[in-house]
Design a protein around this motif. Structure first.
Motif, PDB file in Angstrom:
ATOM      1  N   ASN A  24      37.031 -31.065  -4.862  1.00 18.00           N
ATOM      2  CA  ASN A  24      37.593 -30.867  -3.518  1.00 18.00           C
ATOM      3  C   ASN A  24      37.037 -29.618  -2.835  1.00 18.00           C
ATOM      4  N   LEU A  25      35.736 -29.450  -2.931  1.00 18.80           N
ATOM      5  CA  LEU A  25      35.092 -28.263  -2.376  1.00 18.80           C
ATOM      6  C   LEU A  25      34.694 -28.497  -0.923  1.00 18.80           C
ATOM      7  N   SER A  26      34.911 -27.492  -0.090  1.00 20.44           N
ATOM      8  CA  SER A  26      34.464 -27.512   1.300  1.00 20.44           C
ATOM      9  C   SER A  26      33.689 -26.225   1.564  1.00 20.44           C
ATOM     10  N   VAL A  27      32.519 -26.362   2.192  1.00 19.20           N
ATOM     11  CA  VAL A  27      31.688 -25.201   2.461  1.00 19.20           C
ATOM     12  C   VAL A  27      30.805 -25.480   3.673  1.00 19.20           C
ATOM     13  N   LYS A  28      30.523 -24.436   4.446  1.00 19.82           N
ATOM     14  CA  LYS A  28      29.617 -24.534   5.584  1.00 19.82           C
ATOM     15  C   LYS A  28      28.301 -23.868   5.210  1.00 19.82           C
ATOM     16  N   ILE A  29      27.193 -24.632   5.312  1.00 22.89           N
ATOM     17  CA  ILE A  29      25.877 -24.092   4.986  1.00 22.89           C
ATOM     18  C   ILE A  29      25.105 -23.882   6.284  1.00 22.89           C
ATOM     19  N   GLY A 270      31.747 -19.804  -8.820  1.00 19.85           N
ATOM     20  CA  GLY A 270      32.229 -19.290 -10.107  1.00 19.85           C
ATOM     21  C   GLY A 270      33.713 -19.542 -10.268  1.00 19.85           C
ATOM     22  N   PRO A 271      34.418 -18.606 -10.906  1.00 14.06           N
ATOM     23  CA  PRO A 271      33.894 -17.318 -11.385  1.00 14.06           C
ATOM     24  C   PRO A 271      33.091 -17.418 -12.674  1.00 14.06           C
ATOM     25  N   TYR A 272      33.388 -18.458 -13.481  1.00 15.61           N
ATOM     26  CA  TYR A 272      32.683 -18.593 -14.753  1.00 15.61           C
ATOM     27  C   TYR A 272      32.017 -19.963 -14.826  1.00 15.61           C
ATOM     28  N   GLY A 278      33.002 -23.706 -10.461  1.00 14.61           N
ATOM     29  CA  GLY A 278      33.111 -24.722  -9.421  1.00 14.61           C
ATOM     30  C   GLY A 278      33.854 -24.315  -8.169  1.00 14.61           C
ATOM     31  N   LYS A 279      34.197 -23.039  -8.040  1.00 10.38           N
ATOM     32  CA  LYS A 279      34.944 -22.578  -6.859  1.00 10.38           C
ATOM     33  C   LYS A 279      34.063 -21.652  -6.016  1.00 10.38           C
ATOM     34  N   ILE A 280      34.211 -21.733  -4.712  1.00  5.12           N
ATOM     35  CA  ILE A 280      33.492 -20.841  -3.811  1.00  5.12           C
ATOM     36  C   ILE A 280      34.184 -19.480  -3.827  1.00  5.12           C
ATOM     37  N   LEU A 281      33.467 -18.471  -4.305  1.00  3.68           N
ATOM     38  CA  LEU A 281      34.019 -17.115  -4.370  1.00  3.68           C
ATOM     39  C   LEU A 281      33.658 -16.290  -3.146  1.00  3.68           C
ATOM     40  N   PHE A 282      32.506 -16.639  -2.541  1.00  6.32           N
ATOM     41  CA  PHE A 282      32.049 -15.818  -1.419  1.00  6.32           C
ATOM     42  C   PHE A 282      31.136 -16.637  -0.528  1.00  6.32           C
TER      43      PHE A 282
END
Length: 306
Positions: A24-29, A270-272, A278-282
């Motif tokens: 369930n990841l959402s990100v803007k590239i 990350g974080p690991y 699998g998570k957007i940290l930054f």
């Protein structure tokens, strides 16, 4: 860190994407800039760029780390697909078939079959390699060597280094590839040098040149600095900057902090590793990642800055 950050020309929006450890990841590239995708090994970088991103952008050119097949019969011209252009120039200038100017075809010396050397196998010992008596290592028949282009035979051209091959100063297709080879630090390589004599780093740079010759507006690269010396990394960075400045979008998976710092935008995962990743940290400028405590990449960038 980079001072002049390029402004995005738009965004590629990925929403609610799931694959492997990414859920369930959402990100803007951002597009039209250089984006570095960072994180520890196994965090999900390749899953995002190689698995999820192609579904949202199927026309992207993906440049991976797969090894290339290097043989005695292949060279930098055959690998980068400019050999046919060179043969056609010779064929047109002499009014003969282009296949004559290939040592893998009609023009090959019949004694050594275009190898230039004779391999004699000996039981329980290494093979003995001797220069062919018929062509004297020239690979081609005397007839073919008699045909010239601007005073040079096909073998003369194959003995030229990439730097010396201004011989083709009017051929844009050939020159563009030769320029890329120079940019990645392979200007000293002879056009006819067999690929199986290249070092691992040289093969990596040759592959990069061939991939960058492909037409595309979005390039995805998996750790392009692998196997490169620090001076060659600087050359590569200049090539990638020029690629973006020409209007392309570039997304690189990187651990090399020099390359991460040169990016316009960074996405840290990350974080690991595995289920703990699998998570957007930054998401943002690489210089701002140093303030993200959960990011291991950010911690190393902080040390890198000092």
């Amino acid at each position: 860190f980079k001072r002049d950050i390029r402004a995005p020309k738009g965004y590629l929006n990925i929403t609610d994407a799931s694959l492997h450890n990414i859920q369930n990841l959402s990100v803007k590239i951002p597009l039209g800039v250089m984006v570095a995708v960072t994180g520890v090994a196994g965090s999900g970088k390749s899953t995002l760029t190689g698995g999820i991103l192609p579904e949202f952008c199927p026309d992207a050119v993906f440049i991976d780390q797969k090894k290339i097949t290097a043989t005695k019969r292949s060279n930098i011209t055959t690998f980068t697909d400019i050999s046919d252009s060179i043969r056609k120039l010779f064929a047109k200038a002499n009014g003969v078939s282009a296949s004559l100017f290939s040592y893998n075809s009609k023009g090959a010396c019949p004694a050594c079959k275009g190898m230039g050397v004779i391999h004699t196998e000996l039981a329980f010992m290494d093979a003995v390699v001797t220069v062919c008596d018929m062509c004297h290592g020239e690979r081609f028949t005397d007839e073919v060597l008699g045909y010239t282009l601007n005073g040079k035979s096909i073998n003369d051209v194959l003995k030229m280094t990439v730097d010396e091959a201004v011989f083709f100063n009017d051929e844009k297709t050939i020159l563009s590839v030769l320029k890329l080879l120079q940019d990645v630090g392979l200007g000293y390589i002879a056009l006819g040098q067999p690929l199986d004599s290249f070092s691992g780093g040289e093969l990596q740079r040759a592959k990069l040149t061939a991939d960058l010759s492909k037409k595309g507006n979005i390039y995805i690269m998996d750790e392009p600095t692998t196997g490169l010396h620090i001076s060659d990394t600087a050359r590569l960075a200049a090539v990638l900057d020029r690629l973006v400045d020409n209007g392309n979008s570039l997304i690189i998976i990187e651990h090399n902090l020099d390359m991460v710092a040169r990016a316009d935008w960074a996405i840290d995962i990350g974080p690991y590793a595995g289920r703990d990743g699998g998570k957007i940290l930054f998401e943002g400028r690489p210089a701002d990642m140093i303030n993200t405590e959960a990011s291991i990449t950010g911690q190393y960038l902080r040390k890198y800055r000092t």
